[in-house]
Design a protein around this motif. Sequence first.
Motif, PDB file in Angstrom:
ATOM      1  N   ASN A  34      -2.842   9.105  21.149  1.00 19.21           N
ATOM      2  CA  ASN A  34      -4.128   9.553  21.681  1.00 19.21           C
ATOM      3  C   ASN A  34      -3.973  10.585  22.806  1.00 19.21           C
ATOM      4  O   ASN A  34      -4.682  10.545  23.805  1.00 19.21           O
ATOM      5  CB  ASN A  34      -4.969   8.360  22.154  1.00 19.21           C
ATOM      6  N   ILE A  35      -2.990  11.482  22.625  1.00 12.90           N
ATOM      7  CA  ILE A  35      -2.776  12.591  23.554  1.00 12.90           C
ATOM      8  C   ILE A  35      -2.388  13.833  22.745  1.00 12.90           C
ATOM      9  O   ILE A  35      -1.702  13.705  21.722  1.00 12.90           O
ATOM     10  CB  ILE A  35      -1.671  12.290  24.600  1.00 12.90           C
ATOM     11  N   PRO A  36      -2.821  15.032  23.178  1.00 12.39           N
ATOM     12  CA  PRO A  36      -2.457  16.252  22.438  1.00 12.39           C
ATOM     13  C   PRO A  36      -0.947  16.521  22.513  1.00 12.39           C
ATOM     14  O   PRO A  36      -0.358  16.509  23.587  1.00 12.39           O
ATOM     15  CB  PRO A  36      -3.248  17.357  23.159  1.00 12.39           C
ATOM     16  N   VAL A  37      -0.361  16.759  21.349  1.00 14.23           N
ATOM     17  CA  VAL A  37       1.082  16.985  21.255  1.00 14.23           C
ATOM     18  C   VAL A  37       1.337  18.227  20.403  1.00 14.23           C
ATOM     19  O   VAL A  37       0.622  18.486  19.441  1.00 14.23           O
ATOM     20  CB  VAL A  37       1.793  15.757  20.620  1.00 14.23           C
ATOM     21  N   ASP A  38       2.354  18.988  20.762  1.00 15.92           N
ATOM     22  CA  ASP A  38       2.815  20.125  19.973  1.00 15.92           C
ATOM     23  C   ASP A  38       4.335  20.017  19.882  1.00 15.92           C
ATOM     24  O   ASP A  38       4.920  19.035  20.362  1.00 15.92           O
ATOM     25  CB  ASP A  38       2.379  21.435  20.623  1.00 15.92           C
ATOM     26  N   TYR A  39       4.992  21.010  19.299  1.00 19.76           N
ATOM     27  CA  TYR A  39       6.459  20.963  19.230  1.00 19.76           C
ATOM     28  C   TYR A  39       7.033  22.369  19.306  1.00 19.76           C
ATOM     29  O   TYR A  39       6.352  23.365  19.081  1.00 19.76           O
ATOM     30  CB  TYR A  39       6.931  20.270  17.946  1.00 19.76           C
ATOM     31  N   LYS A  40       8.315  22.407  19.614  1.00 21.36           N
ATOM     32  CA  LYS A  40       9.066  23.661  19.641  1.00 21.36           C
ATOM     33  C   LYS A  40      10.430  23.410  19.016  1.00 21.36           C
ATOM     34  O   LYS A  40      11.131  22.465  19.402  1.00 21.36           O
ATOM     35  CB  LYS A  40       9.233  24.151  21.078  1.00 21.36           C
ATOM     36  N   MET A  85      14.796   9.902  24.112  1.00 20.21           N
ATOM     37  CA  MET A  85      13.900  10.089  25.249  1.00 20.21           C
ATOM     38  C   MET A  85      14.464   9.454  26.509  1.00 20.21           C
ATOM     39  O   MET A  85      15.297   8.547  26.453  1.00 20.21           O
ATOM     40  CB  MET A  85      12.503   9.550  24.950  1.00 20.21           C
ATOM     41  N   THR A  86      13.977   9.967  27.626  1.00 23.57           N
ATOM     42  CA  THR A  86      14.360   9.419  28.928  1.00 23.57           C
ATOM     43  C   THR A  86      13.533   8.170  29.203  1.00 23.57           C
ATOM     44  O   THR A  86      12.526   7.909  28.531  1.00 23.57           O
ATOM     45  CB  THR A  86      14.099  10.435  30.054  1.00 23.57           C
ATOM     46  N   ASN A  87      13.932   7.424  30.221  1.00 24.43           N
ATOM     47  CA  ASN A  87      13.161   6.251  30.611  1.00 24.43           C
ATOM     48  C   ASN A  87      11.755   6.652  31.067  1.00 24.43           C
ATOM     49  O   ASN A  87      10.776   5.943  30.785  1.00 24.43           O
ATOM     50  CB  ASN A  87      13.881   5.479  31.718  1.00 24.43           C
ATOM     51  N   GLN A  88      11.636   7.786  31.760  1.00 22.42           N
ATOM     52  CA  GLN A  88      10.314   8.249  32.194  1.00 22.42           C
ATOM     53  C   GLN A  88       9.416   8.507  30.984  1.00 22.42           C
ATOM     54  O   GLN A  88       8.236   8.129  30.983  1.00 22.42           O
ATOM     55  CB  GLN A  88      10.438   9.520  33.032  1.00 22.42           C
ATOM     56  N   GLU A  89       9.963   9.135  29.950  1.00 15.09           N
ATOM     57  CA  GLU A  89       9.179   9.387  28.735  1.00 15.09           C
ATOM     58  C   GLU A  89       8.781   8.083  28.068  1.00 15.09           C
ATOM     59  O   GLU A  89       7.640   7.918  27.621  1.00 15.09           O
ATOM     60  CB  GLU A  89       9.979  10.285  27.782  1.00 15.09           C
ATOM     61  N   PHE A  90       9.717   7.135  28.035  1.00 10.85           N
ATOM     62  CA  PHE A  90       9.417   5.810  27.482  1.00 10.85           C
ATOM     63  C   PHE A  90       8.280   5.148  28.249  1.00 10.85           C
ATOM     64  O   PHE A  90       7.333   4.614  27.656  1.00 10.85           O
ATOM     65  CB  PHE A  90      10.672   4.921  27.532  1.00 10.85           C
ATOM     66  N   ALA A 169      16.373  20.582  15.242  1.00 14.14           N
ATOM     67  CA  ALA A 169      15.966  19.775  16.392  1.00 14.14           C
ATOM     68  C   ALA A 169      14.732  20.376  17.043  1.00 14.14           C
ATOM     69  O   ALA A 169      14.600  21.600  17.135  1.00 14.14           O
ATOM     70  CB  ALA A 169      17.103  19.693  17.410  1.00 14.14           C
ATOM     71  N   ILE A 170      13.838  19.503  17.492  1.00 12.02           N
ATOM     72  CA  ILE A 170      12.642  19.950  18.188  1.00 12.02           C
ATOM     73  C   ILE A 170      12.468  19.162  19.485  1.00 12.02           C
ATOM     74  O   ILE A 170      13.019  18.073  19.650  1.00 12.02           O
ATOM     75  CB  ILE A 170      11.360  19.787  17.335  1.00 12.02           C
ATOM     76  N   HIS A 171      11.716  19.753  20.399  1.00 12.05           N
ATOM     77  CA  HIS A 171      11.190  19.030  21.551  1.00 12.05           C
ATOM     78  C   HIS A 171       9.705  18.856  21.306  1.00 12.05           C
ATOM     79  O   HIS A 171       9.023  19.813  20.907  1.00 12.05           O
ATOM     80  CB  HIS A 171      11.359  19.830  22.845  1.00 12.05           C
ATOM     81  N   PHE A 172       9.208  17.650  21.514  1.00 12.09           N
ATOM     82  CA  PHE A 172       7.762  17.477  21.526  1.00 12.09           C
ATOM     83  C   PHE A 172       7.237  17.979  22.863  1.00 12.09           C
ATOM     84  O   PHE A 172       7.859  17.779  23.907  1.00 12.09           O
ATOM     85  CB  PHE A 172       7.393  16.003  21.338  1.00 12.09           C
ATOM     86  N   LEU A 180       7.576  16.210  30.205  1.00 17.78           N
ATOM     87  CA  LEU A 180       8.142  15.343  29.167  1.00 17.78           C
ATOM     88  C   LEU A 180       8.472  16.156  27.927  1.00 17.78           C
ATOM     89  O   LEU A 180       7.655  16.935  27.454  1.00 17.78           O
ATOM     90  CB  LEU A 180       7.162  14.223  28.798  1.00 17.78           C
ATOM     91  N   LYS A 181       9.676  15.953  27.400  1.00 12.22           N
ATOM     92  CA  LYS A 181      10.098  16.669  26.198  1.00 12.22           C
ATOM     93  C   LYS A 181      10.962  15.763  25.320  1.00 12.22           C
ATOM     94  O   LYS A 181      12.158  16.001  25.159  1.00 12.22           O
ATOM     95  CB  LYS A 181      10.879  17.927  26.561  1.00 12.22           C
TER      96      LYS A 181
END
Length: 197
Positions: A34-40, A85-90, A169-172, A180-181
Amino acid sequence: MITHRFTKESESRAKSAFEKGFVHAVSSFTQFANIPVDYKIVHEGVHTVEDDDVKGLCNLKADKSNLLVTTEIIGNVFGKSYLLMTNQEFEILSGGIYGKDASVLTIREEFIKELDNILSASVITKLANELGLKIYGNVPVMVRPFASELASVIFDDFAEDVSGVYVIAIHFKIQSYPELKPCFVWVVDQDIFTTIN
């Protein structure tokens, strides 16, 4: 870099199918969290398993607070996805789950595994449909804490069975949290190119 035994056309088709899969995954991610997400896309190429280009895919330093979720690809192409992912992202992605006891951590980990399951299934569906592959994903496996280099895990997963791999490989990119990536890496046996010919 390894010598290609396939056509540029088949590599281009695979990349296009992965990109369609990532678009589908981003849409699913947006709905699920429920948050806008894109990728690179941060990396794409064909390599030997021990190639230096496989190292540093996510620019994430080995740290005991990181976590990794993997999904093995089963069928007529061998491969694996890695959600790192990092703990912060988790903490941020699973932050909507509250409680007071130790079981909350387990529920949050299951939430992230389900996210990985949805993301991987989104890509697998597009690969199967676009390339005519008969593939599906196994049950996601979480490694936490994950303090290794991703390249070492990829080497262990592929070195015995394949001579070369296709890596994308991508980053969200999470609109509300630009810092956050989470990294989503796909590695498949280079035989994918001859399978789709």
